[in-house]
Design a protein around this motif. Structure first.
Motif, PDB file in Angstrom:
ATOM      1  N   MET A   1     -57.571  43.027 -45.853  1.00 18.88           N
ATOM      2  CA  MET A   1     -56.960  41.844 -45.280  1.00 18.88           C
ATOM      3  C   MET A   1     -56.329  42.209 -43.924  1.00 18.88           C
ATOM      4  O   MET A   1     -55.693  43.252 -43.796  1.00 18.88           O
ATOM      5  CB  MET A   1     -55.881  41.348 -46.242  1.00 18.88           C
ATOM      6  N   PRO A   2     -56.494  41.336 -42.903  1.00 16.08           N
ATOM      7  CA  PRO A   2     -55.950  41.664 -41.587  1.00 16.08           C
ATOM      8  C   PRO A   2     -54.424  41.602 -41.559  1.00 16.08           C
ATOM      9  O   PRO A   2     -53.799  41.009 -42.432  1.00 16.08           O
ATOM     10  CB  PRO A   2     -56.547  40.600 -40.682  1.00 16.08           C
ATOM     11  N   LYS A   3     -53.853  42.217 -40.533  1.00 13.48           N
ATOM     12  CA  LYS A   3     -52.396  42.207 -40.374  1.00 13.48           C
ATOM     13  C   LYS A   3     -51.911  40.789 -40.075  1.00 13.48           C
ATOM     14  O   LYS A   3     -52.617  40.001 -39.456  1.00 13.48           O
ATOM     15  CB  LYS A   3     -51.986  43.111 -39.214  1.00 13.48           C
ATOM     16  N   MET A   4     -50.680  40.497 -40.504  1.00 14.12           N
ATOM     17  CA  MET A   4     -50.075  39.203 -40.211  1.00 14.12           C
ATOM     18  C   MET A   4     -49.605  39.219 -38.753  1.00 14.12           C
ATOM     19  O   MET A   4     -49.074  40.223 -38.282  1.00 14.12           O
ATOM     20  CB  MET A   4     -48.872  38.960 -41.128  1.00 14.12           C
ATOM     21  N   LYS A   5     -49.809  38.116 -38.068  1.00 15.22           N
ATOM     22  CA  LYS A   5     -49.363  38.021 -36.679  1.00 15.22           C
ATOM     23  C   LYS A   5     -48.064  37.220 -36.620  1.00 15.22           C
ATOM     24  O   LYS A   5     -47.901  36.241 -37.334  1.00 15.22           O
ATOM     25  CB  LYS A   5     -50.412  37.317 -35.829  1.00 15.22           C
ATOM     26  N   THR A   6     -47.159  37.638 -35.724  1.00 14.50           N
ATOM     27  CA  THR A   6     -45.936  36.868 -35.516  1.00 14.50           C
ATOM     28  C   THR A   6     -46.288  35.636 -34.699  1.00 14.50           C
ATOM     29  O   THR A   6     -47.267  35.635 -33.948  1.00 14.50           O
ATOM     30  CB  THR A   6     -44.875  37.671 -34.742  1.00 14.50           C
ATOM     31  N   LYS A   7     -45.487  34.594 -34.845  1.00 14.12           N
ATOM     32  CA  LYS A   7     -45.696  33.385 -34.048  1.00 14.12           C
ATOM     33  C   LYS A   7     -45.236  33.676 -32.622  1.00 14.12           C
ATOM     34  O   LYS A   7     -44.084  34.046 -32.397  1.00 14.12           O
ATOM     35  CB  LYS A   7     -44.887  32.227 -34.623  1.00 14.12           C
ATOM     36  N   SER A   8     -46.139  33.524 -31.669  1.00 13.14           N
ATOM     37  CA  SER A   8     -45.832  33.843 -30.278  1.00 13.14           C
ATOM     38  C   SER A   8     -44.696  32.982 -29.742  1.00 13.14           C
ATOM     39  O   SER A   8     -43.869  33.451 -28.963  1.00 13.14           O
ATOM     40  CB  SER A   8     -47.063  33.654 -29.399  1.00 13.14           C
ATOM     41  N   ALA A   9     -44.651  31.724 -30.150  1.00 13.46           N
ATOM     42  CA  ALA A   9     -43.595  30.816 -29.678  1.00 13.46           C
ATOM     43  C   ALA A   9     -42.230  31.307 -30.139  1.00 13.46           C
ATOM     44  O   ALA A   9     -41.272  31.311 -29.365  1.00 13.46           O
ATOM     45  CB  ALA A   9     -43.849  29.405 -30.197  1.00 13.46           C
TER      46      ALA A   9
END
Length: 64
Positions: free
Chosen positions: A1-9
């Motif tokens: 499973m890919p890494k979780m990304k933070t919300k850029s906003a």
């Protein structure tokens, strides 16, 4: 499973303090400033902390 990304906003809008709280800027200081009083504009210029009830949601957006 890919890494979780933070919300850029959220990454651009919030900053974590030393104590683990979240700093934010005030709204309503971007435009239409002529009708606002000097005192109001000055107070909007300062940063404040994210409210306790909203901290959980913001921290989730920042993956903390």
């Amino acid at each position: 499973m890919p890494k979780m990304k933070t919300k850029s906003a959220a990454k651009k809008r919030f900053q974590v303090t030393g104590g683990g709280h979240l700093k934010r800027k005030h709204a309503y200081h971007g435009h239409i400033l002529t009708k606002k009083s000097q005192k109001r504009k000055r107070n909007l210029d300062h940063t404040t902390l994210v409210d306790r009830v909203d901290e959980k949601v913001v921290k989730q957006m920042l993956l903390m």
